[in-house]
Motif scaffolding. Structure first.
Motif, PDB file in Angstrom:
ATOM      1  N   LEU A   1      41.243  36.759  24.144  1.00  0.00           N
ATOM      2  CA  LEU A   1      40.506  35.549  23.778  1.00  0.00           C
ATOM      3  C   LEU A   1      41.476  34.529  23.217  1.00  0.00           C
ATOM      4  O   LEU A   1      42.088  34.770  22.169  1.00  0.00           O
TER       5      LEU A   1
ATOM      6  N   THR B   1      38.666  28.942  22.469  1.00  0.00           N
ATOM      7  CA  THR B   1      37.425  29.117  23.221  1.00  0.00           C
ATOM      8  C   THR B   1      36.224  29.152  22.278  1.00  0.00           C
ATOM      9  O   THR B   1      35.121  28.730  22.648  1.00  0.00           O
TER      10      THR B   1
ATOM     11  N   SER C   1      40.549  29.503  33.030  1.00  0.00           N
ATOM     12  CA  SER C   1      39.291  28.794  32.773  1.00  0.00           C
ATOM     13  C   SER C   1      38.987  28.049  34.066  1.00  0.00           C
ATOM     14  O   SER C   1      39.813  28.007  34.976  1.00  0.00           O
TER      15      SER C   1
ATOM     16  N   MET D   1      33.672  27.858  31.746  1.00  0.00           N
ATOM     17  CA  MET D   1      33.719  29.305  31.888  1.00  0.00           C
ATOM     18  C   MET D   1      33.982  29.664  33.345  1.00  0.00           C
ATOM     19  O   MET D   1      33.487  29.004  34.264  1.00  0.00           O
TER      20      MET D   1
ATOM     21  N   VAL E   1      41.645  33.859  28.143  1.00  0.00           N
ATOM     22  CA  VAL E   1      40.604  32.902  28.498  1.00  0.00           C
ATOM     23  C   VAL E   1      40.665  31.762  27.489  1.00  0.00           C
ATOM     24  O   VAL E   1      40.443  31.964  26.295  1.00  0.00           O
TER      25      VAL E   1
ATOM     26  N   MET F   1      32.036  35.797  28.658  1.00  0.00           N
ATOM     27  CA  MET F   1      33.449  35.798  29.017  1.00  0.00           C
ATOM     28  C   MET F   1      33.878  37.159  29.553  1.00  0.00           C
ATOM     29  O   MET F   1      34.578  37.248  30.577  1.00  0.00           O
ATOM     30  N   CYS F   2      33.466  38.222  28.898  1.00  0.00           N
ATOM     31  CA  CYS F   2      33.847  39.561  29.338  1.00  0.00           C
ATOM     32  C   CYS F   2      33.279  39.870  30.722  1.00  0.00           C
ATOM     33  O   CYS F   2      33.978  40.413  31.586  1.00  0.00           O
TER      34      CYS F   2
ATOM     35  N   ARG G   1      32.368  37.705  33.094  1.00  0.00           N
ATOM     36  CA  ARG G   1      33.019  36.884  34.114  1.00  0.00           C
ATOM     37  C   ARG G   1      34.450  37.369  34.360  1.00  0.00           C
ATOM     38  O   ARG G   1      34.935  37.338  35.505  1.00  0.00           O
ATOM     39  N   TYR G   2      35.125  37.811  33.305  1.00  0.00           N
ATOM     40  CA  TYR G   2      36.477  38.331  33.471  1.00  0.00           C
ATOM     41  C   TYR G   2      36.459  39.565  34.383  1.00  0.00           C
ATOM     42  O   TYR G   2      37.271  39.685  35.317  1.00  0.00           O
TER      43      TYR G   2
END
Length: 272
Positions: free
Chosen positions: A6, A10, A201, A217, A243, A262-263, A265-266
């Motif tokens: 992270l 963000t 990003s 995102m 990110v 975020m997790c 999408r990662y």
């Protein structure tokens, strides 16, 4: 998830301790710190808090702004960057991200500004190497050339970085800034061990009035992350993947919600 980091901006409005705690709850193993947040509790306390939480520091943001022509302003910038290098070393950050700076006020001398950056990096690089910190040159999208970074492409960043030992100066591959460049995949391959940080990003449109806040995102914009991530991996980069999102609506969302998205999408768009 073992390489996810992270970048603290963000969730900009969270304190360093709150950001670290949020990472722990989300199972994120690394954090990219910002100097302004570190300064709120002090370098030693910040380093201890991150370590005690079981996290690692992926980078420190940011140094740079090295285009000043006034001797006193230049000396102040050099001193500030030396301090940033020391902070990065104390935090265990492998690299200090450099946003090199735009044109000096009232100047149109782009070549002169770029020469000033190279001169300053030459002065700072040996000190960074002594402390085990790599200066990470970050090329920003050309729309930021006037006010934030006279360094605009990965190829240009590599031209500069290659003047110095690889352990002293590397480059940042940031999808938001580089996705548009037709030469980016070739330049990532060229970068190889010069890659000091990979930041992700998305590019969302329409851009806001403050274009600094145009990051989105992953999955909310126009970037195809697979070829960029594959190229970074093929170049040999095995470090953390940060990110880093500057977006007002993201900042206004509860941090735990942001990190959960975020997790996911990662995992879906980057790790695969």
């Amino acid at each position: 998830m073992d390489r996810l980091s992270l970048n603290q901006f963000t969730i900009r409005d969270a304190s360093l301790t709150d950001a670290v705690d949020a990472c722990v709850r989300a199972g994120i193993p690394a954090i990219g710190l910002w100097r302004e947040h570190v300064g709120q509790i002090g370098v030693e306390a910040a380093a201890r808090y991150v370590t005690d939480a079981g996290l690692r520091v992926s980078s420190l943001c940011r140094g740079g702004f090295l285009t000043a022509t006034d001797p006193r302003e230049r000396a102040a910038a050099i001193a500030d960057n030396r301090a940033a290098i020391e902070e990065a070393a104390a935090l265990g950050a492998p690299c200090l991200v450099l946003v090199v700076g735009g044109l000096p006020a009232g100047s149109t001398d782009l070549a002169g500004a770029r020469a000033a950056v190279l001169d300053a990096v030459g002065e700072l690089a040996p000190y960074a190497g002594e402390l085990g910190v790599r200066l990470a040159l970050e090329a920003l999208h050309p729309m930021y050339c006037a006010d934030r970074a006279v360094l605009s492409t990965l190829g240009q960043a590599l031209d500069w970085a290659e003047r110095f030992p690889v352990e002293q100066v590397g480059v940042v591959v940031d999808t938001f800034h580089l996705w548009w460049d037709p030469a980016v995949l070739d330049q990532i391959a060229r970068a190889g061990e010069r890659i000091a940080s990979y930041q992700v990003s998305d590019w969302v449109t329409p851009l806001p009035a403050d274009v600094l806040l145009g990051r989105g995102m992953m999955g909310d914009g126009h970037i195809d992350f697979a070829p960029l991530t594959d190229a970074v991996a093929a170049a040999g980069y095995r470090g953390d993947i940060e990110v880093e999102i500057f977006n007002r609506s993201v900042w206004e969302t509860p941090p735990d919600t942001v990190l959960a998205t975020m997790c996911k999408r990662y995992v879906d768009l980057i790790a695969k």
